[in-house]
Design a protein around this motif. Structure first.
Motif, PDB file in Angstrom:
ATOM      1  N   ALA A 178       0.827  -1.208   0.000  1.00 54.71           N
ATOM      2  CA  ALA A 178       0.000   0.000   0.000  1.00 54.71           C
ATOM      3  C   ALA A 178       0.861   1.258   0.000  1.00 54.71           C
ATOM      4  N   VAL A 179       1.926   1.266   0.775  1.00 55.04           N
ATOM      5  CA  VAL A 179       2.827   2.427   0.825  1.00 55.04           C
ATOM      6  C   VAL A 179       3.525   2.637  -0.516  1.00 55.04           C
ATOM      7  N   ILE A 180       4.042   1.549  -1.095  1.00 52.33           N
ATOM      8  CA  ILE A 180       4.725   1.661  -2.389  1.00 52.33           C
ATOM      9  C   ILE A 180       3.731   2.066  -3.478  1.00 52.33           C
ATOM     10  N   GLY A 181       2.547   1.499  -3.456  1.00 47.98           N
ATOM     11  CA  GLY A 181       1.525   1.863  -4.448  1.00 47.98           C
ATOM     12  C   GLY A 181       1.113   3.313  -4.338  1.00 47.98           C
ATOM     13  N   ALA A 182       0.955   3.814  -3.115  1.00 45.82           N
ATOM     14  CA  ALA A 182       0.594   5.220  -2.931  1.00 45.82           C
ATOM     15  C   ALA A 182       1.715   6.142  -3.404  1.00 45.82           C
ATOM     16  N   ALA A 183       2.956   5.773  -3.134  1.00 49.08           N
ATOM     17  CA  ALA A 183       4.083   6.592  -3.579  1.00 49.08           C
ATOM     18  C   ALA A 183       4.158   6.641  -5.100  1.00 49.08           C
ATOM     19  N   PHE A 184       4.047   5.482  -5.745  1.00 49.58           N
ATOM     20  CA  PHE A 184       4.071   5.470  -7.205  1.00 49.58           C
ATOM     21  C   PHE A 184       2.874   6.207  -7.789  1.00 49.58           C
ATOM     22  N   GLY A 185       1.717   6.094  -7.155  1.00 50.46           N
ATOM     23  CA  GLY A 185       0.529   6.816  -7.623  1.00 50.46           C
ATOM     24  C   GLY A 185       0.718   8.319  -7.542  1.00 50.46           C
ATOM     25  N   ALA A 186       1.301   8.798  -6.462  1.00 51.01           N
ATOM     26  CA  ALA A 186       1.535  10.230  -6.312  1.00 51.01           C
ATOM     27  C   ALA A 186       2.565  10.729  -7.325  1.00 51.01           C
ATOM     28  N   ILE A 187       3.628   9.979  -7.524  1.00 53.50           N
ATOM     29  CA  ILE A 187       4.655  10.374  -8.500  1.00 53.50           C
ATOM     30  C   ILE A 187       4.073  10.366  -9.908  1.00 53.50           C
ATOM     31  N   PHE A 188       3.308   9.347 -10.249  1.00 50.57           N
ATOM     32  CA  PHE A 188       2.720   9.249 -11.578  1.00 50.57           C
ATOM     33  C   PHE A 188       1.725  10.388 -11.820  1.00 50.57           C
ATOM     34  N   SER A 189       0.899  10.701 -10.844  1.00 50.22           N
ATOM     35  CA  SER A 189      -0.063  11.794 -11.027  1.00 50.22           C
ATOM     36  C   SER A 189       0.642  13.134 -11.175  1.00 50.22           C
ATOM     37  N   TRP A 190       1.742  13.347 -10.450  1.00 52.98           N
ATOM     38  CA  TRP A 190       2.495  14.594 -10.596  1.00 52.98           C
ATOM     39  C   TRP A 190       3.114  14.693 -11.985  1.00 52.98           C
ATOM     40  N   LEU A 191       3.681  13.579 -12.486  1.00 54.03           N
ATOM     41  CA  LEU A 191       4.273  13.584 -13.822  1.00 54.03           C
ATOM     42  C   LEU A 191       3.224  13.839 -14.899  1.00 54.03           C
ATOM     43  N   VAL A 192       2.070  13.214 -14.775  1.00 52.55           N
ATOM     44  CA  VAL A 192       1.001  13.415 -15.754  1.00 52.55           C
ATOM     45  C   VAL A 192       0.539  14.864 -15.740  1.00 52.55           C
ATOM     46  N   LYS A 193       0.365  15.433 -14.558  1.00 56.69           N
ATOM     47  CA  LYS A 193      -0.063  16.833 -14.453  1.00 56.69           C
ATOM     48  C   LYS A 193       0.992  17.771 -15.029  1.00 56.69           C
ATOM     49  N   PHE A 194       2.254  17.493 -14.778  1.00 50.50           N
ATOM     50  CA  PHE A 194       3.346  18.331 -15.250  1.00 50.50           C
ATOM     51  C   PHE A 194       3.426  18.306 -16.773  1.00 50.50           C
ATOM     52  N   PHE A 195       3.399  17.111 -17.363  1.00 47.81           N
ATOM     53  CA  PHE A 195       3.525  16.994 -18.810  1.00 47.81           C
ATOM     54  C   PHE A 195       2.253  17.407 -19.534  1.00 47.81           C
ATOM     55  N   THR A 196       1.090  17.191 -18.930  1.00 50.61           N
ATOM     56  CA  THR A 196      -0.156  17.586 -19.553  1.00 50.61           C
ATOM     57  C   THR A 196      -0.225  19.095 -19.713  1.00 50.61           C
ATOM     58  N   LYS A 197       0.208  19.826 -18.706  1.00 46.29           N
ATOM     59  CA  LYS A 197       0.191  21.276 -18.776  1.00 46.29           C
ATOM     60  C   LYS A 197       1.119  21.776 -19.880  1.00 46.29           C
ATOM     61  N   ARG A 198       2.300  21.209 -19.982  1.00 49.21           N
ATOM     62  CA  ARG A 198       3.244  21.628 -21.026  1.00 49.21           C
ATOM     63  C   ARG A 198       2.729  21.286 -22.416  1.00 49.21           C
ATOM     64  N   VAL A 199       2.173  20.102 -22.563  1.00 47.60           N
ATOM     65  CA  VAL A 199       1.651  19.698 -23.866  1.00 47.60           C
ATOM     66  C   VAL A 199       0.468  20.585 -24.254  1.00 47.60           C
ATOM     67  N   ALA A 200      -0.381  20.907 -23.300  1.00 45.53           N
ATOM     68  CA  ALA A 200      -1.532  21.757 -23.591  1.00 45.53           C
ATOM     69  C   ALA A 200      -1.089  23.155 -24.028  1.00 45.53           C
ATOM     70  N   VAL A 201      -0.111  23.710 -23.353  1.00 43.92           N
ATOM     71  CA  VAL A 201       0.386  25.038 -23.729  1.00 43.92           C
ATOM     72  C   VAL A 201       1.032  24.987 -25.115  1.00 43.92           C
ATOM     73  N   THR A 202       1.818  23.970 -25.383  1.00 43.54           N
ATOM     74  CA  THR A 202       2.464  23.837 -26.697  1.00 43.54           C
ATOM     75  C   THR A 202       1.429  23.671 -27.793  1.00 43.54           C
ATOM     76  N   LEU A 203       0.433  22.835 -27.585  1.00 38.96           N
ATOM     77  CA  LEU A 203      -0.603  22.646 -28.584  1.00 38.96           C
ATOM     78  C   LEU A 203      -1.424  23.907 -28.798  1.00 38.96           C
ATOM     79  N   ALA A 204      -1.666  24.656 -27.745  1.00 41.48           N
ATOM     80  CA  ALA A 204      -2.412  25.908 -27.889  1.00 41.48           C
ATOM     81  C   ALA A 204      -1.622  26.909 -28.722  1.00 41.48           C
ATOM     82  N   ILE A 205      -0.328  27.003 -28.492  1.00 40.57           N
ATOM     83  CA  ILE A 205       0.500  27.934 -29.267  1.00 40.57           C
ATOM     84  C   ILE A 205       0.552  27.515 -30.725  1.00 40.57           C
ATOM     85  N   VAL A 206       0.730  26.238 -30.988  1.00 44.17           N
ATOM     86  CA  VAL A 206       0.772  25.760 -32.370  1.00 44.17           C
ATOM     87  C   VAL A 206      -0.579  25.985 -33.052  1.00 44.17           C
ATOM     88  N   ALA A 207      -1.675  25.751 -32.339  1.00 44.26           N
ATOM     89  CA  ALA A 207      -3.000  25.979 -32.916  1.00 44.26           C
ATOM     90  C   ALA A 207      -3.215  27.454 -33.237  1.00 44.26           C
TER      91      ALA A 207
END
Length: 112
Positions: free
Chosen positions: A14-43
């Motif tokens: 449970a501890v390892i799963g929660a840690a990986f879940g938190a890291i994965f959600s942070w990475l997804v949020k970080f990259f999603t924001k950058r991709v969204a900004v890049t796609l908006a500029i290109v559009a």
């Protein structure tokens, strides 16, 4: 004595799963924001380029109604029929090159 060791495994999982879940959600949020900004500029750049091409095409076609008929015949002798398609390809190629160079610069900036 293996029973206490086995009893602690669900807690550890449970501890390892929660840690990986938190890291994965942070990475997804970080990259999603950058991709969204890049796609908006290109559009925005693509839509601005399309509007510019439409404006130039409209202006050139409006000249056809104002100029005398012999002028349009003279232009047809010099300018081929596929001129609009050629200009569209040139503008699209330059836009694709710009987007590629921009992405390469961002990647190089992030790596170095």
């Amino acid at each position: 004595m293996p029973l206490p060791v086995i009893a602690g495994l669900p807690w550890l999982a449970a501890v390892i799963g929660a840690a990986f879940g938190a890291i994965f959600s942070w990475l997804v949020k970080f990259f999603t924001k950058r991709v969204a900004v890049t796609l908006a500029i290109v559009a925005l750049v693509v839509s601005a380029t399309a509007a510019f091409v439409a404006l130039i095409t409209g202006l050139v076609s409006s000249l056809e109604y104002v100029l005398p008929p012999w002028f349009s015949l003279a232009v047809q002798l010099v300018v081929p029929e596929n001129t609009t398609a050629c200009f569209s390809v040139i503008i699209t190629a330059r836009l694709a090159r710009w987007a590629y160079e921009w992405n390469v610069r961002i990647i190089q900036y992030k790596l170095f």
